[in-house]
Design a protein around this motif. Structure first.
Motif, PDB file in Angstrom:
ATOM      1  N   LEU A  82       0.945  -1.150   0.181  1.00 38.22           N
ATOM      2  CA  LEU A  82       0.054  -0.012   0.031  1.00 38.22           C
ATOM      3  C   LEU A  82       0.825   1.284   0.110  1.00 38.22           C
ATOM      4  N   PRO A  83       0.329   2.275  -0.587  1.00 35.54           N
ATOM      5  CA  PRO A  83       1.063   3.498  -0.635  1.00 35.54           C
ATOM      6  C   PRO A  83       1.372   4.259   0.841  1.00 35.54           C
ATOM      7  N   VAL A  84       2.040   3.340   1.655  1.00 39.86           N
ATOM      8  CA  VAL A  84       2.142   3.627   3.178  1.00 39.86           C
ATOM      9  C   VAL A  84       3.488   4.172   3.716  1.00 39.86           C
ATOM     10  N   VAL A  85       3.658   5.212   4.437  1.00 39.48           N
ATOM     11  CA  VAL A  85       5.213   5.305   4.878  1.00 39.48           C
ATOM     12  C   VAL A  85       4.646   5.466   6.419  1.00 39.48           C
ATOM     13  N   GLY A  86       5.446   4.498   7.122  1.00 43.75           N
ATOM     14  CA  GLY A  86       5.209   4.442   8.548  1.00 43.75           C
ATOM     15  C   GLY A  86       6.275   5.168   9.514  1.00 43.75           C
ATOM     16  N   LEU A  87       5.936   6.031  10.141  1.00 41.72           N
ATOM     17  CA  LEU A  87       6.968   6.823  11.124  1.00 41.72           C
ATOM     18  C   LEU A  87       6.735   6.540  12.462  1.00 41.72           C
ATOM     19  N   THR A 311       8.261  29.164  30.342  1.00 40.28           N
ATOM     20  CA  THR A 311       9.413  29.799  29.721  1.00 40.28           C
ATOM     21  C   THR A 311      10.651  28.851  30.126  1.00 40.28           C
ATOM     22  N   TYR A 312      10.646  28.055  30.952  1.00 39.93           N
ATOM     23  CA  TYR A 312      11.614  27.004  31.441  1.00 39.93           C
ATOM     24  C   TYR A 312      11.588  25.924  30.313  1.00 39.93           C
ATOM     25  N   MET A 313      10.511  25.391  30.049  1.00 37.44           N
ATOM     26  CA  MET A 313      10.368  24.383  29.150  1.00 37.44           C
ATOM     27  C   MET A 313      10.914  24.594  27.741  1.00 37.44           C
ATOM     28  N   GLU A 314      10.566  26.079  27.081  1.00 40.44           N
ATOM     29  CA  GLU A 314      11.017  26.641  26.032  1.00 40.44           C
ATOM     30  C   GLU A 314      12.369  26.879  25.978  1.00 40.44           C
ATOM     31  N   VAL A 315      13.142  27.334  26.989  1.00 41.64           N
ATOM     32  CA  VAL A 315      14.605  27.674  26.877  1.00 41.64           C
ATOM     33  C   VAL A 315      15.484  26.538  26.678  1.00 41.64           C
ATOM     34  N   LYS A 316      14.828  25.567  27.247  1.00 38.90           N
ATOM     35  CA  LYS A 316      15.438  24.095  26.972  1.00 38.90           C
ATOM     36  C   LYS A 316      15.856  23.748  25.804  1.00 38.90           C
ATOM     37  N   ARG A 317      14.955  24.091  24.637  1.00 41.20           N
ATOM     38  CA  ARG A 317      15.077  23.695  23.241  1.00 41.20           C
ATOM     39  C   ARG A 317      15.138  22.505  23.211  1.00 41.20           C
ATOM     40  N   ARG A 318      14.221  21.656  23.723  1.00 38.76           N
ATOM     41  CA  ARG A 318      14.403  20.248  23.488  1.00 38.76           C
ATOM     42  C   ARG A 318      13.992  19.757  22.136  1.00 38.76           C
ATOM     43  N   PRO A 319      14.192  18.736  21.493  1.00 32.50           N
ATOM     44  CA  PRO A 319      13.744  18.220  20.256  1.00 32.50           C
ATOM     45  C   PRO A 319      12.337  18.081  20.368  1.00 32.50           C
ATOM     46  N   LEU A 320      11.499  18.274  19.131  1.00 33.34           N
ATOM     47  CA  LEU A 320      10.184  18.116  19.556  1.00 33.34           C
ATOM     48  C   LEU A 320       9.412  16.662  19.314  1.00 33.34           C
ATOM     49  N   TYR A 321      10.604  15.980  18.713  1.00 38.81           N
ATOM     50  CA  TYR A 321      10.216  14.352  18.660  1.00 38.81           C
ATOM     51  C   TYR A 321      11.266  13.678  18.341  1.00 38.81           C
ATOM     52  N   HIS A 322      11.388  12.306  18.583  1.00 42.48           N
ATOM     53  CA  HIS A 322      12.266  11.537  17.993  1.00 42.48           C
ATOM     54  C   HIS A 322      11.854  10.411  17.183  1.00 42.48           C
ATOM     55  N   LEU A 323      12.404  10.346  15.950  1.00 43.80           N
ATOM     56  CA  LEU A 323      12.007   9.316  15.053  1.00 43.80           C
ATOM     57  C   LEU A 323      12.802   7.954  15.291  1.00 43.80           C
ATOM     58  N   GLU A 324      11.950   6.728  15.531  1.00 37.05           N
ATOM     59  CA  GLU A 324      12.774   5.399  15.711  1.00 37.05           C
ATOM     60  C   GLU A 324      12.877   4.854  14.543  1.00 37.05           C
ATOM     61  N   ARG A 325      12.031   4.843  13.479  1.00 36.21           N
ATOM     62  CA  ARG A 325      12.005   4.212  12.428  1.00 36.21           C
ATOM     63  C   ARG A 325      11.192   4.959  11.395  1.00 36.21           C
ATOM     64  N   LYS A 326      11.678   4.662  10.184  1.00 36.87           N
ATOM     65  CA  LYS A 326      10.861   5.033   8.983  1.00 36.87           C
ATOM     66  C   LYS A 326      10.693   3.964   8.157  1.00 36.87           C
ATOM     67  N   LEU A 327       9.384   3.646   7.713  1.00 36.95           N
ATOM     68  CA  LEU A 327       9.402   2.508   6.901  1.00 36.95           C
ATOM     69  C   LEU A 327       8.506   2.809   5.596  1.00 36.95           C
ATOM     70  N   SER A 328       9.095   2.498   4.454  1.00 33.25           N
ATOM     71  CA  SER A 328       8.350   2.766   3.369  1.00 33.25           C
ATOM     72  C   SER A 328       8.566   1.626   2.250  1.00 33.25           C
ATOM     73  N   ALA A 329       7.673   1.314   1.257  1.00 35.25           N
ATOM     74  CA  ALA A 329       7.847   0.339   0.420  1.00 35.25           C
ATOM     75  C   ALA A 329       9.261   0.441  -0.563  1.00 35.25           C
ATOM     76  N   ALA A 330       9.633   1.758  -0.818  1.00 33.80           N
ATOM     77  CA  ALA A 330      10.943   1.850  -1.411  1.00 33.80           C
ATOM     78  C   ALA A 330      12.119   1.241  -0.747  1.00 33.80           C
ATOM     79  N   GLU A 331      11.987   1.622   0.828  1.00 34.93           N
ATOM     80  CA  GLU A 331      13.122   1.192   1.727  1.00 34.93           C
ATOM     81  C   GLU A 331      13.000  -0.503   1.698  1.00 34.93           C
ATOM     82  N   GLN A 332      11.627  -1.093   1.618  1.00 32.56           N
ATOM     83  CA  GLN A 332      11.706  -2.307   1.732  1.00 32.56           C
ATOM     84  C   GLN A 332      12.110  -3.315   0.681  1.00 32.56           C
ATOM     85  N   THR A 333      12.006  -2.391  -0.524  1.00 32.83           N
ATOM     86  CA  THR A 333      12.472  -3.044  -1.963  1.00 32.83           C
ATOM     87  C   THR A 333      13.903  -3.009  -1.714  1.00 32.83           C
TER      88      THR A 333
END
Ligand code: UDP
Ligand code: MG
Length: 341
Positions: A82-87, A311-333
């Protein structure tokens, strides 16, 4: 092939066709995902056949740290071609962050974000694409009626929009996170790196041409709503405190009022003490202001603390997310080819 082709030249793809990415945050959605993906796939095919979008358009499913079989489902869609990309995010980051992750990672000239339960009528997507074609960079899908909602959800929603409006925050009423963004809008959004992410507030601030389309919201076909009262309250508070300092001003105004009243009270007490014989200072006039001021001060500190915490949370400038895996048909092939398939 059903309809005769009305486009004169069949030699090439219509120039206007664009690559579309659907961005779907999924948190414990194993129950609803198979039917949702089937419907989205069918709609994608329809739009491709109609020449509205390019054939390499994809569905981006963001697994927001689900504890059920959501990721396994996503893997099986990719396996099935299927035309699906998993993140896959490393943990649960929350709806707004999962959505942001999807928007940042997805490819496409335009991205449409929508919920995994497809409560949002997907036939509105075509209209959103039309609006894009007419020059809008963001197209907000707005709910026409809330008759399918519980009374509780309707009330809390009304309170939320009322509060936002009172605080001078520009949001689109009855619009959640079902919207189309052009590539230009997504790239501007990339520059917003705030931890207290409230996309409904940020996107109108981009200042790009925007428009609205209307749709009816259905019921959730399977699975449970992830938004309980506390999550909705938290989103509402986030909306207000990350976009407005009106509560701080209100405190100042209230403080001034209460101060004036206390002054009048002090004057009266002094007058009574000096000029009224056998005065026994009333319990109420002593204790009431104490409670009043005590309560008021606590409230003031609480609200100021809310902003300091932010303010405290913002000044930390933490990353907004972490990607563990990216899965798509192209990658599979590619993987299959490497293993000597
Ligand atoms: N969601 C998410 N992370 C969370 C909570 C929710 O990605 O921590 C997703 C959920 O899977 C769904 C969307 O956000 O696709 C909206 O959630 P839901 O349908 O439960 O909310 P409601 O429609 O009841 O407001
Ligand atoms: Mg829902």
């Amino acid at each position: 092939m059903g309809k005769p082709d009305l486009i004169m030249s069949n030699t090439s793809e219509p120039q206007s066709a664009l690559k579309l990415g659907l961005v779907v945050p999924c948190f414990n959605e194993e129950q609803v995902l198979p039917q949702s993906v089937a419907k989205l796939h069918a709609e994608l095919e329809r739009l491709i056949d109609a020449g509205n979008i390019r054939p390499d358009s994809k569905i981006y499913l963001v697994d927001d740290g689900s504890s059920d079989a959501t990721w396994q489902r996503i893997e099986s869609f990719v396996d099935a071609g299927l035309p699906v990309v998993g993140l896959k995010l490393t943990r649960n980051f929350g709806h707004q962050h999962a959505l942001y992750a999807g928007l940042m990672e997805a490819e496409g000239d335009a991205l449409i974000s929508l919920d995994a339960d497809l409560q949002d009528d997907i036939s509105a997507m075509e209209e959103m694409l039309d609006a894009l074609g007419k020059g809008s960079d963001s197209v907000f899908a707005v709910r026409e009626d809330r008759s399918k909602d519980t009374v509780f959800k309707r009330w809390t929603a009304a309170a939320h929009y009322g509060l936002s409006a009172a605080m001078g925050i520009e949001t689109v009423k009855n619009h959640a996170d079902y919207r189309l963004l052009s590539r230009r809008a997504v790239e501007l959004l990339r520059e917003y790196r705030e931890t207290n992410l409230y996309l409904r507030g940020i996107i109108p601030q981009l200042g790009l041409p925007a428009s609205q389309v209307y749709f009816r919201r259905g019921e959730r076909p399977a699975g449970k709503s992830k938004y309980n009262f506390w999550r909705m309250l938290s989103l509402s508070i986030k909306g207000v405190t990350s976009f407005s300092i009106a509560p701080l001003r209100m405190i100042a105004v209230m403080g001034l009022l209460i101060f004036t009243v206390s002054m009048a009270l002090v004057a009266w007490v002094l007058y009574a003490a000096f000029f009224i014989d056998e005065i026994i200072p009333g319990w109420a006039s002593t204790v009431l202001p104490m409670y009043l001021l005590g309560g008021f001060q606590l409230l003031a500190i609480g609200i100021a603390g809310e902003y300091i915490g932010k303010t405290y949370m913002e000044v930390k400038r933490r990353p907004l997310y972490h990607l563990e895996r990216k899965l798509s048909a192209a990658e599979q092939t590619a993987a299959a080819n490497n293993s000597g398939d």
